[in-house]
Each structure stands twice: as structure tokens, then as C-alpha cells.
Design an enzyme around this catalytic site. Structure first.
Site, mmCIF file in Angstrom:
data_model
loop_
_atom_site.group_PDB
_atom_site.id
_atom_site.type_symbol
_atom_site.label_atom_id
_atom_site.label_comp_id
_atom_site.label_asym_id
_atom_site.label_seq_id
_atom_site.Cartn_x
_atom_site.Cartn_y
_atom_site.Cartn_z
ATOM 1 C CB SER A 144 -9.226 3.839 189.711
ATOM 2 O OG SER A 144 -8.687 4.802 188.825
ATOM 3 C CE1 TYR A 158 -5.462 -0.055 187.723
ATOM 4 C CE2 TYR A 158 -6.559 1.935 186.953
ATOM 5 C CZ TYR A 158 -5.937 1.224 187.962
ATOM 6 O OH TYR A 158 -5.795 1.781 189.217
#
Ligand code: NDP
Length: 249
Positions: A144, A158
């Protein structure tokens, strides 16, 4: 240069029941890949497999919870039993429950670590002996943009899992080049999928909904994955970052 192709490649995809995984399965199958799909929502997997098969593609589906090593092994074994080799593993399963650390959502921290890191490692463990024996293979890990920049408050754990994906992909690349195994990390920005739905905090959900107004379709990431796969065997695409043009981080 060797031939560049997607057709006939055996591609195992985790988290293929929605979003980027589903879109990747559909795109690769359209280009003639033999896709093998895993996720927990078997009804969704079955529908996708049925549709791909009906339109002349090759697709196989399994119930796979990547937090269970045995499930991941069964997925990879299923692909091997059917096709006799594994060319590509797309380690795509992921969850992103966003909440400030002070909310102490410890069960969600555990889940992110279990799915985003340990699930990915179970995928690596399942394919590595096969790919080393084949003397070829390709591991594609879904990271990501939040694996480059910590998204805080809210995305701290995350981001930590996606920083880990970066470290793992780079380590694998260094360790596996002698085995002729390619490693690629894909780092998307905001992509229109169900991912923000895993957020249980109401304020964070609202903020994410706002942020995701700029999100690009999942197929933009599927195309990046296809690009990495279709390179000739001697060419390894190490990293691809794909953001909405309007996204600044
Ligand atoms: P989705 O929520 O649409 O897809 C996530 C997939 O992960 C689903 O297929 C889900 O399947 C699967 N999954 C979740 N938990 C498990 C589990 N325990 N075992 C197996 N599969 C699991 O979101 P995306 O398509 O966006 O997410 C795909 C990847 O892309 C993730 O790794 C995510 O972190 C990454 N990413 C996404 C971005 C975005 O903006 N959308 C941005 C950057 C990265 P099921 O529930 O059926 O098991």
C-alpha cells in the site's frame, strides 16, 4: 529476450472474492491465465469461477482463510494437482480496520497482523518449495502507499503491516533471485473496493468515505499486476505504486 505472456500461466490469487483480487482474476482469465482463487466467502468465489468458466476461461476456487496455514496449503495444492505447476502467487488478502491506537482495538490489531502479514507468509511458505523445484516462479505481494507513509491517527497498525510487506518482499527478492523466482510489490493508493468497510469506528469510516471519493477502480491495480506478470522471465518488476491522480500521499 524471452516471450512475454500471461496466457497459460497458473496464477493463484488470495482474497479473490472481491475488489482487487476479483478484478485481477477476471483480467488475467480474459488473457488466458489459469486462475486459482481463494477467500473465505466461497459463494462469491463460486460465482466468479462459474462466470469465468462460462466465458471460456480456466478458473478453480477454494475456501481459504489465510490465517489458517492448512487452508493456504490446500489452495496451493489444489492448483498444483490440477495444473502441475504454479507460475504466480498473488498474495492479495488484506484487511484495514482504521481506529486510533487509544481505542485499543486489540482484536483488530491481531487480525491485521494475522491476515496482512502472517497470511502472506503462509502463501510464501506454500509456494516456495514448489517454485524452487520448478526453478521459476513469481510472488506478487499487495502492499500500500501506507507502507511508505504512516497513516496516523488511525492507520498505525495497518501501516505497520504494510511496512512489513515491503521488508518481506525486498528480503524475498534478495534471497530468491538465485532460484529464478521474481518478486513484485504492488502499492496502491485509494482504490474503490470493500476495504474501508472493515473499519468499525464511525468517525474513521466517515473520513474514509470522504477520502475514497477520489478512489480509482480495482481494474487499475489489476492492470499493474498483469504488467508485472507479462514481462519476459528475465525481467523483474520490483515495485509499482498506483495512486489516484488527485491523491497527495
Ligand atoms: P476488499 O475488501 O475488496 O478485498 C479484500 C480481500 O481479502 C477479500 O477478497 C477478502 O475475502 C480477503 N480476506 C480478508 N480476510 C481474509 C482471510 N482471513 N482469509 C482470506 N482472505 C481474506 O479490498 P481490496 O481489494 O481493496 O484489498 C486487496 C488488497 O489490496 C489488500 O491487501 C489491501 O490491503 C490492499 N490495498 C487496498 C487499497 C484500497 O484502497 N482498496 C489500497 C492499498 C492496498 P473474504 O472476506 O471472502 O475472505
Amino acid at each position: 529476450m524471452g516471450p512475454s505472456t500471461i496466457a497459460d500461466k497458473v496464477v493463484v490469487i488470495t482474497g479473490a472474492s472481491s475488489g482487487i483480487g476479483e478484478s485481477t482474476a477476471r483480467l488475467l482469465a480474459r488473457h488466458g491465465a489459469k486462475v486459482v482463487l481463494g477467500a473465505r466467502r466461497k459463494d462469491r468465489i463460486d460465482t466468479i469461477v462459474k462466470e469465468l468458466t462460462a466465458s471460456g476461461g480456466s478458473a478453480l476456487g477454494f475456501t481459504t482463510d489465510v490465517t489458517q496455514r492448512g487452508d493456504v496449503e490446500a489452495l496451493v495444492k489444489g492448483a498444483l494437482d490440477r495444473h502441475d505447476r504454479i507460475d504466480v502467487l498473488v498474495n492479495n488478502s488484506g484487511v484495514m480496520p482504521i481506529a486510533p491506537m487509544a481505542a485499543l482495538k486489540v482484536a483488530e490489531w491481531d487480525r491485521m497482523i494475522d491476515v496482512n502479514i502472517k497470511g502472506l507468509l503462509y502463501g510464501v511458505a506454500a509456494v516456495l518449495p514448489i517454485m524452487r523445484k520448478q526453478r521459476q516462479g513469481h510472488i506478487i505481494n499487495m502492499a500500500s502507499v501506507l507502507g511508505f507513509k504512516v497513516f496516523a491517527p488511525g492507520g498505525t497498525v495497518y501501516s505497520a503491516t504494510k511496512f512489513a510487506v515491503r521488508a518481506l518482499t525486498e528480503g524475498l527478492r534478495i534471497e530468491l533471485h538465485g532460484d529464478n523466482i521474481r518478486c513484485t510489490m504492488i502499492s496502491p493508493g485509494a482504490v474503490a473496493t470493500e476495504l474501508p468497510d472493515s473499519t468499525s469506528e464511525e468517525t474513521a469510516r466517515k473520513n474514509l468515505r470522504e477520502l475514497y471519493k477520489m478512489a480509482v477502480p480495482a481494474e487499475s491495480i489489476a492492470r499493474a499486476i498483469a504488467y508485472a506478470i507479462e514481462q519476459p522471465p528475465e525481467v523483474e518488476i520490483d515495485e509499482i505504486v498506483v495512486r489516484p491522480t488527485a491523491q497527495d500521499f
